[in-house]
Motif scaffolding. Structure first.
Motif, PDB file in Angstrom:
ATOM      1  N   VAL A 166       8.952 -12.162   8.076  1.00  0.00           N
ATOM      2  CA  VAL A 166       7.630 -11.581   8.333  1.00  0.00           C
ATOM      3  C   VAL A 166       6.543 -12.647   8.187  1.00  0.00           C
ATOM      4  O   VAL A 166       5.542 -12.636   8.915  1.00  0.00           O
ATOM      5  N   CYS A 167       6.738 -13.592   7.265  1.00  0.00           N
ATOM      6  CA  CYS A 167       5.746 -14.665   7.074  1.00  0.00           C
ATOM      7  C   CYS A 167       5.441 -15.386   8.391  1.00  0.00           C
ATOM      8  O   CYS A 167       4.289 -15.713   8.669  1.00  0.00           O
ATOM      9  N   LEU A 168       6.488 -15.631   9.190  1.00  0.00           N
ATOM     10  CA  LEU A 168       6.262 -16.346  10.453  1.00  0.00           C
ATOM     11  C   LEU A 168       5.352 -15.528  11.369  1.00  0.00           C
ATOM     12  O   LEU A 168       4.518 -16.058  12.084  1.00  0.00           O
ATOM     13  N   GLU A 169       5.543 -14.223  11.327  1.00  0.00           N
ATOM     14  CA  GLU A 169       4.715 -13.339  12.149  1.00  0.00           C
ATOM     15  C   GLU A 169       3.261 -13.377  11.667  1.00  0.00           C
ATOM     16  O   GLU A 169       2.332 -13.360  12.479  1.00  0.00           O
ATOM     17  N   CYS A 170       3.060 -13.444  10.346  1.00  0.00           N
ATOM     18  CA  CYS A 170       1.687 -13.580   9.810  1.00  0.00           C
ATOM     19  C   CYS A 170       1.035 -14.840  10.360  1.00  0.00           C
ATOM     20  O   CYS A 170      -0.126 -14.828  10.747  1.00  0.00           O
ATOM     21  N   LYS A 171       1.815 -15.929  10.358  1.00  0.00           N
ATOM     22  CA  LYS A 171       1.251 -17.205  10.830  1.00  0.00           C
ATOM     23  C   LYS A 171       0.898 -17.100  12.311  1.00  0.00           C
ATOM     24  O   LYS A 171      -0.158 -17.543  12.738  1.00  0.00           O
ATOM     25  N   ARG A 172       1.812 -16.505  13.095  1.00  0.00           N
ATOM     26  CA  ARG A 172       1.545 -16.386  14.535  1.00  0.00           C
ATOM     27  C   ARG A 172       0.287 -15.568  14.789  1.00  0.00           C
ATOM     28  O   ARG A 172      -0.460 -15.831  15.708  1.00  0.00           O
ATOM     29  N   VAL A 176      -4.220 -13.558   7.100  1.00  0.00           N
ATOM     30  CA  VAL A 176      -4.356 -14.246   5.814  1.00  0.00           C
ATOM     31  C   VAL A 176      -3.244 -13.770   4.884  1.00  0.00           C
ATOM     32  O   VAL A 176      -2.983 -12.569   4.774  1.00  0.00           O
ATOM     33  N   CYS A 177      -2.588 -14.716   4.207  1.00  0.00           N
ATOM     34  CA  CYS A 177      -1.460 -14.383   3.341  1.00  0.00           C
ATOM     35  C   CYS A 177      -1.933 -13.608   2.102  1.00  0.00           C
ATOM     36  O   CYS A 177      -2.766 -14.093   1.337  1.00  0.00           O
ATOM     37  N   VAL A 178      -1.380 -12.408   1.897  1.00  0.00           N
ATOM     38  CA  VAL A 178      -1.830 -11.581   0.772  1.00  0.00           C
ATOM     39  C   VAL A 178      -1.262 -12.071  -0.557  1.00  0.00           C
ATOM     40  O   VAL A 178      -1.792 -11.756  -1.620  1.00  0.00           O
ATOM     41  N   MET A 179      -0.162 -12.841  -0.483  1.00  0.00           N
ATOM     42  CA  MET A 179       0.383 -13.401  -1.738  1.00  0.00           C
ATOM     43  C   MET A 179      -0.518 -14.541  -2.207  1.00  0.00           C
ATOM     44  O   MET A 179      -0.906 -14.611  -3.377  1.00  0.00           O
ATOM     45  N   PRO A 185       2.655  -9.130  -4.692  1.00  0.00           N
ATOM     46  CA  PRO A 185       4.099  -9.471  -4.625  1.00  0.00           C
ATOM     47  C   PRO A 185       4.692  -9.084  -3.269  1.00  0.00           C
ATOM     48  O   PRO A 185       5.402  -8.094  -3.141  1.00  0.00           O
ATOM     49  N   CYS A 186       4.396  -9.878  -2.278  1.00  0.00           N
ATOM     50  CA  CYS A 186       4.780  -9.563  -0.892  1.00  0.00           C
ATOM     51  C   CYS A 186       6.233  -9.939  -0.640  1.00  0.00           C
ATOM     52  O   CYS A 186       6.680 -11.031  -0.996  1.00  0.00           O
ATOM     53  N   MET A 187       6.968  -9.035   0.003  1.00  0.00           N
ATOM     54  CA  MET A 187       8.385  -9.278   0.314  1.00  0.00           C
ATOM     55  C   MET A 187       8.569  -9.995   1.655  1.00  0.00           C
ATOM     56  O   MET A 187       9.696 -10.219   2.102  1.00  0.00           O
TER      57      MET A 187
HETATM   58  S1  SF4 Z   1       1.232 -12.018   3.583  1.00  0.00           S
HETATM   59 FE1  SF4 Z   1       1.971 -14.041   3.029  1.00  0.00          FE
HETATM   60  S2  SF4 Z   1       3.878 -13.755   1.891  1.00  0.00           S
HETATM   61 FE2  SF4 Z   1       3.374 -11.832   2.973  1.00  0.00          FE
HETATM   62  S3  SF4 Z   1       4.461 -11.929   4.900  1.00  0.00           S
HETATM   63 FE3  SF4 Z   1       2.423 -12.739   5.308  1.00  0.00          FE
HETATM   64  S4  SF4 Z   1       2.561 -14.941   4.958  1.00  0.00           S
HETATM   65 FE4  SF4 Z   1       4.377 -13.998   4.063  1.00  0.00          FE
END
Ligand code: SF4
Ligand code: SF4
Length: 262
Positions: A166-172, A176-179, A185-187
């Motif tokens: 899922v992290c890769l999808e966030c980047k695409r 913004v990363c919630v962790m 505590p994002c899975m």
């Molecule tokens: S919020 Fe951060 S840790 Fe969670 S899936 Fe997106 S990039 Fe990964």
């Protein structure tokens, strides 16, 4: 009257029906699909013929009762291609939480007449019982996954499996990363994509409803959760949820992991 269209069945095992509802929610697309295939068995939509031979069978739900265990063999025998849909069918589902405890004790504590409840000790994925040709993860699966897989199968092509995290999808999506930003505590770092990183896009942490991604480093993430301030028990329990019985999550969510400080 039977047509010359490829035959498709949708079978329900132990589940909440949510994946079948995801199919029903296709709306117009479902009507278009019904021009391309003949739904011989799809009880929630109307047709009922569970023992008809089909080209493609979609199976929702886990094997959780003695009756499920027998029926899945018949479904397999009647299907050229068998596709499991959703967390119950692919990992045992939320009902597999009982795999971590003495299920007879639970049934006795919950039901007034436990003698009427016929359950197997464990809830298990379909692939533990019969050969599965394709697994579509998610709780529930989404329309894009199912229609994409169905179209590919009808053209005789192997559907592309989504194993990214899922992290890769966030980047695409430039979410913004919630962790990092909120310390949640994002899975996402261990979860398979398919949802478009839905929860982080709303500022929430992922709870892994799409199951384990390829090569998930669950130990490192569990330790990171402890570093974020979760008690070891809370960190382990993040892995013990909808897909907690999936082998890749099982150890990280075990009673032993609950006592490890990272
Ligand atoms: S919020 Fe951060 S840790 Fe969670 S899936 Fe997106 S990039 Fe990964
Ligand atoms: S972000 Fe995680 S919990 Fe949310 S829908 Fe996607 S896989 Fe499921």
């Amino acid at each position: 009257m039977s047509s010359s269209l490829p035959k498709v069945a949708v079978h329900k095992f132990s589940s909440c029906d949510g994946c079948q509802l995801a199919l029903l929610n296709l709306g117009e697309t479902l009507l278009q699909l019904s021009q391309m295939v003949e739904f011989t068995h799809f009880a929630e939509a109307g047709p009922v013929n569970p023992d008809a031979p089909v080209d493609i069978a979609f199976v929702e739900g886990s094997v959780s009762t003695p009756e499920d265990k027998e029926r899945i063999k018949r479904v397999r025998g009647n299907s050229r291609i068998l596709v499991t849909i959703g967390a119950c069918a692919t990992a045992g589902g939320v009902q597999a939480l009982r795999n971590f405890v003495d299920s007879k004790q639970w049934v006795g504590a919950i039901y007034a007449k436990p003698e009427y409840v016929r359950l197997l000790d464990h809830s298990t994925p379909i692939a533990e019982h019969v050969k599965v040709d394709l697994e579509l993860w998610g709780c529930p699966v989404n329309a894009r996954q199912v229609t994409g897989a169905l179209r590919a199968l009808l053209f005789g092509v192997r559907p592309v499996e989504e194993n990214d995290k899922v992290c890769l999808e966030c980047k695409r999506r430039q979410t913004v990363c919630v962790m990092v930003a909120k310390g949640l505590p994002c899975m996402g770092p261990v979860t398979r994509t398919g949802c478009g990183a839905l929860c982080p896009s709303f500022g929430r942490d992922c709870y892994a409803c799409y199951g384990p991604a390829e090569n998930p480093n669950t130990d490192a993430l569990r330790r990171r959760f402890v570093g974020l301030g979760l008690e070891p028990q809370q960190a382990a329990q993040r892995f013990r949820f909808i897909n907690g019985a999936a082998p890749a999550f099982r150890d990280a969510g075990s009673a032993k992991a609950e006592t490890e400080n990272g």
